[in-house]
Every structure is written in structure tokens, then in C-alpha cells.
Design a protein around this motif. Structure first.
Motif, PDB file in Angstrom:
ATOM      1  N   PRO A 207       0.821  -1.223   0.000  1.00 51.89           N
ATOM      2  CA  PRO A 207       0.000   0.000   0.000  1.00 51.89           C
ATOM      3  C   PRO A 207       0.856   1.276   0.000  1.00 51.89           C
ATOM      4  N   ARG A 210       2.078   2.719  -3.400  1.00 48.40           N
ATOM      5  CA  ARG A 210       1.052   3.517  -4.106  1.00 48.40           C
ATOM      6  C   ARG A 210       1.172   3.382  -5.642  1.00 48.40           C
ATOM      7  N   ARG A 212       3.617   2.980  -7.415  1.00 52.20           N
ATOM      8  CA  ARG A 212       4.856   3.496  -8.036  1.00 52.20           C
ATOM      9  C   ARG A 212       5.821   2.334  -8.289  1.00 52.20           C
TER      10      ARG A 212
END
Ligand SMILES: Cc1cc2nc3c(=O)[nH]c(=O)nc-3n(C[C@H](O)[C@H](O)[C@H](O)COP(=O)(O)OP(=O)(O)OC[C@H]3O[C@@H](n4cnc5c(N)ncnc54)[C@H](O)[C@@H]3O)c2cc1C
Length: 521
Positions: A207, A210, A212
Motif C-alpha cells: 500500500p 502507491r 509506483r
């Protein structure tokens, strides 16, 4: 009398020792590598494998396998960037996509694969090529004379010792090289500037990513400076910590007195999560202690012993150059030892190992230091620091011979001493790179109008015409890329570096003899 006779004894069977064994095998020399540990690396350590190293892997037939394995371990093409915390503020993006803007210069891409996954692949290929690898074996003493090296090795399981007689020895025994010490070779440079730790942990951090795609995540905040590397599926990784405390007065000894509790605090401080809560549970798995240095051995050779890898140069892991530079050492020494052992080249060729690899390594060490200072340790100050060079000029642009130790690989254009450029060609209906023509012998590449070169027989040189004789150059790019006219030619060494370039076949024979340090009549 010795128990074992081998052409080359390699001490250290980790990333660089194993690569040396593999490359010697590729050149037809069955080396013996001895390694203290009971198997290949258990810690991930190096992971960024750069384009030049992948080109070397391509030449020994393992590029595709390495790429496939790397994809299982990491999302490729991630960014190198900096955050305050993984959950929090982003500070800088140094490279947004690991291969952006570099795909045209090589048939290979940069990949992420840890030493623990890479080394077994190297080991398998080295064994296939005839190398003998002995784990749980220490080299405990050695002597050298005019004809070779005599070393004593000890099996750690049985305690039995054996004597090995080798023509040459490669010391790939790491940054604390006992061989280097025994030879009285000093390390020169900046010395230790941090006592760092690498904290291996498990934590469900997906989490916090994100979405990326991040390969290396530098962390700069008031608690610590270091970097994360997180493996797929984002449940484990490591945090390297170099310094802690007030950025103006940092504490650089993170290592002494480190407790598990403190490790948990560091990981949470870098993740940006609360310790002691269920927000992101963190489990510390292992801690490795190491020192940041930027040093180079004053000599890379003593008689019949050659230093390679961390034994010859140590640098901070900023830029991912350390292990790669060691593999480039292996690539440089392997073909030279092979040609000398086969009697094709004179022993003088071996002197070029130090004169080529030391300046290239010294430049890389300083570039790693400059990255360390600018990305993690500005308190060290920039005085006496080399300006940052583009990564490409370091990993593909390192070059040999008088003059600069590096060059932009897009501009080197076949200049002797630089890596032979990549150009896409076609053979038997298949797309190949110019680089696929190198790897074993010296290769003379002549332009499409260079028919005359093919008659200038030189034993030990493979002659090829590009843009003719079954090797198509669809964009007619070869002569320009190699800085020759359509009737000129370029001589490339077995390690893919340009040895010589010319327009007349008459000069080739003398140039070739001099390259191999052979006497001419
Ligand atoms: C956190 C971290 C991240 C890094 N990331 C990268 C990266 O992304 N890319 C990169 O290129 N580099 C990276 N590096 C650097 C890289 O890990 C080293 O440069 C590389 O491992 C050096 O390999 P080596 O084989 O020369 O030495 P080592 O890995 O130290 O191996 C030496 C071996 O010799 C053996 N040995 C020593 N003495 C004897 C003896 N007498 N007899 C038998 N065996 C002996 C040892 O057991 C050891 O296994 C990183 C380093 C760290 C610490």
C-alpha cells in the motif's frame, strides 16, 4: 609436489570470483575457484546489473536467463528516487525509469536481480564451461615464484589441506582481501566514512508503494539517511542505513550497539509508519554490518597474482557500480590470461590489466562517492569531489588507454580503447547486434567496400565484412558508428573493446603483433 595443478586459481567464489571462473571457462581455461562460504550468496546485496554487465552475460549465453529471473524478483524499469518516508513526501527523482533514454546504445537493458538469485545462474554456467568451484574451502597460504603460484587450501568440513599449483592466481577475496594484505598492497582513497548497516525485513509495504515502480528508494529524514530496496510482491526488502541524527551533526556509526528494537525504529522511520502498532507490522530478519569507503588498491597486480572486484576497489553502493565494476575486471583479465596461457599472446599483455582497469575503476569509485555525498551525505562537503557524470558514461563509457577514463558511448565511435558500439545488423534473416560478433577471438570488421581486408590473413583474427557477405547493415549505419570509411576496418578484442582502427591492411599485422605483445621478426 602439489596435489592439484590448475592454470588459474581464483580465491573467492562470490560475484566476481564466480564471474572470473565463468569467463575463463568461456575462453577455454578451466579454472579452480575456492570459496569460504558453503554456497552462493545468501544476502541480496548487489542488484542493479548494468548494461555493460548484461552485454558480458549475453556474450556467455546467460543474458536471457538473467533477465527472466530478474523479472520474477523485481518489477523492472523502476525509478531511482528519494523520499522523506515511503508513505510520505517525495524529494527527488534521479532516474524516472531505469532504462529510459539508454535502450538505443545496447542490445541489453539494465536489470535488477540480487546476488542471491544471480550467483547460482553464474555458478551453473561456469560449471558447464568447465570451471571447478569448491565451496567451504579456504585458501590459507600462498607463495609465488617465477613460474607460478603454490597455494594451500583447506576443506572446512574435514580440515584436510591440499596444495594447489597454478600458473596465475586471481584474488577475488573481497574488500578485506587477505591476499592484498599479504602482498603489501595498500588501499588509497577516502577511507571509512560510515559504519553502515543493512536491515533485512519483512513487512506488507505494497500500500505504501502507491502503484509506483521504484527500484531504489533513498531515504533522507531527520532520523536517518539510507536507502530501501523492496522485492516483489512488496512483502520484504532491505533498508541500508548510513547515518542517523541531526543532518548537520550526523552520527556515522550506526553499527555499534545496534539492537533489534533500534532496527525496527529505523525501518518504521523510513516507511513513515508507527512502531508498536498494527499499521504495518515489521519483522527484522537479518542485519549486515559494512563500512562505506571509496578506495582503490595502489596496484592491481603483484607478479602472477591479480586483484579483482572489491579486493581491488571499494565504493559506496550509490549508482550500483561496485559489483558491476568487479565483473568488468573479470571480463578484462579472463581473455588476457587465456591468450597468454595458450601461448598466443606474450606475458606483456597481462600488464595491461592494471593499466586499463585501475584508471577506469578509480573513476568509478569517485563517481560512486560523488553520488553518495550528493544523495545521502551532504555534510561530507563537495570540496575535492568529482562532478557527477552521466551514469551511461560510467557503465558503458569507461575506456582504456591514454587520455580520458570515460567517454560518452554515443560519441566514442569506435575510437581505440572504447567499447565497440552496438549497431543492429541482420544475419540469416535474424536481427543481431555487432556485439554478437565478439566474445571469443579478435574480430576485424571491415566496411562494405573493404574486400581487400579479407585477403590480409592474420592468424587469430576473424575477418568479417559488414554490409556484405551475408551480414546486412539495413541502415548502412556501421561505418559511421565505427568512425571508418566504407573501405576501412576496425579490430575488436575478445572483450568487445576496440583495439585498432585503420584504412590500410598493411598496418594491421604489425598492430596486431604489438597488441598481443608478441615479438615480430
Ligand atoms: C547494501 C549494498 C548494496 C549494493 N548494491 C549493489 C548494486 O546494486 N550493484 C552493484 O554492482 N554492486 C552493489 N553493491 C556492491 C557489491 O555487493 C560488491 O561490490 C560485490 O559483492 C563484490 O563482489 P566480490 O566478489 O568482489 O567480493 P565479495 O562479495 O566480498 O566476495 C569475496 C568472497 O571471497 C571469499 N573469500 C575471502 N577470502 C577467502 C579465502 N582466503 N579463501 C576462500 N574464500 C575467500 C569470501 O567468503 C567472499 O565470499 C552493493 C553493496 C552493498 C553492501
Amino acid at each position: 609436489m602439489s596435489d592439484l595443478e590448475v592454470p588459474v586459481l581464483i580465491v573467492g567464489g562470490s560475484l566476481v570470483g564466480m564471474s572470473t571462473a565463468l569467463l575463463l571457462g568461456h575462453h577455454g581455461i578451466r579454472a579452480l575457484a575456492v570459496e569460504h562460504h558453503r554456497g552462493t550468496a545468501i544476502h541480496p546485496r548487489a542488484a542493479l546489473i548494468n548494461q555493460r554487465t548484461m552485454e558480458i552475460f549475453r556474450s556467455v549465453g546467460i543474458e536471457r536467463m538473467v533477465r527472466e529471473k530478474s523479472g520474477e524478483q523485481f518489477d523492472q524499469d523502476g525509478a531511482i528516487m528519494a523520499v522523506e518516508t515511503l508513505a510520505g513526501k517525495e524529494l527527488a527523482w534521479y532516474i524516472a525509469n531505469l532504462n529510459e533514454g539508454v535502450r538505443d546504445v545496447s542490445p541489453c537493458t539494465r536489470v535488477f536481480i540480487t546476488q542471491s538469485v544471480l550467483e547460482p545462474l553464474l555458478q551453473k554456467r561456469a560449471a558447464e564451461l568447465g570451471a571447478e568451484l569448491r565451496f567451504a574451502t579456504d585458501m590459507i597460504s600462498f607463495e609465488q615464484d617465477a613460474d607460478g603460484v603454490t597455494a594451500v587450501i583447506r576443506d572446512r568440513e574435514t580440515g584436510n589441506t591440499r596444495t594447489v599449483r597454478a600458473r596465475y592466481m586471481v584474488a577475488a577475496d573481497g574488500s578485506r582481501s587477505s591476499i592484498r594484505e599479504r602482498l603489501g598492497i595498500r588501499m588509497l582513497g577516502r577511507g571509512v566514512f560510515s559504519n553502515s548497516v543493512t536491515i533485512y525485513f519483512r513487512a506488507p509495504v505494497a500500500p505504501l508503494m502507491r502503484g509506483r515502480n521504484l527500484s531504489v528508494i533513498m531515504v533522507v529524514n531527520p532520523t536517518l539517511r539510507g536507502f530501501f530496496r523492496i522485492e516483489k510482491p512488496y512483502e520484504s526488502g532491505f533498508l541500508a542505513v548510513h547515518t542517523i541524527g541531526d543532518p548537520a551533526h550526523p552520527e556515522t556509526n550506526v553499527s555499534t550497539g545496534l539492537t533489534d528494537e533500534r532496527c525496527l525504529e529505523y525501518v518504521h522511520a523510513a516507511l513513515g509508519t508507527e512502531p508498536g502498532t498494527d499499521e504495518v507490522p515489521v519483522k527484522i530478519e537479518n542485519v549486515m554490518h559494512w563500512q562505506s569507503t571509496a578506495d582503490i588498491a595502489e596496484r592491481f597486480r603483484e607478479g602472477r597474482v591479480f586483484l579483482a572486484g572489491d579486493a581491488a576497489h571499494v565504493m559506496p553502493p550509490y549508482g550500483g557500480f561496485g559489483g558491476n565494476t568487479g565483473i568488468h575486471d573479470a571480463d578484462n583479465i579472463a581473455w588476457k590470461l587465456a591468450l597468454v596461457l595458450k601461448g598466443i599472446a606474450g606475458p606483456g599483455l597481462l600488464s595491461t590489466y592494471e593499466s586499463e582497469r585501475r584508471p577506469a575503476s578509480a573513476f568509478t569509485v569517485e563517481q560512486a562517492y560523488s553520488r553518495y555525498v550528493t544523495r545521502a551525505a551532504s555534510y561530507l562537503g563537495t570540496s575535492g569531489m568529482q562532478p557527477l557524470e552521466d551514469d551511461l558514461n560510467i557503465e558503458l563509457g569507461y575506456c582504456y588507454g591514454p587520455g580520458r577514463a570515460h567517454e560518452n558511448p554515443r560519441e566514442s565511435k569506435g575510437r581505440p580503447g572504447t567499447r565497440a558500439p552496438h549497431v543492429w545488423l541482420e544475419r540469416d534473416g535474424e536481427r543481431i547486434s555487432t556485439l554478437d560478433l565478439f566474445g571469443h577471438n579478435f574480430v576485424l570488421l571491415a566496411g562494405p567496400e573493404g574486400r581487400a581486408w579479407l585477403d590480409s590473413a592474420n592468424a587469430g583474427v576473424e575477418m568479417l565484412r559488414i554490409g556484405a557477405d551475408g551480414i546486412a547493415d539495413p541502415e548502412n549505419a556501421f561505418p559511421g558508428a565505427y568512425g571508418i570509411t566504407p573501405s576501412g576496418a576496425v579490430l575488436v578484442r575478445p572483450d568487445g573493446f576496440v583495439a585498432w582502427r585503420g584504412e590500410s591492411a598493411q598496418d594491421l599485422t604489425a598492430a596486431f603483433a604489438s597488441l598481443l605483445c608478441r615479438e615480430t621478426n
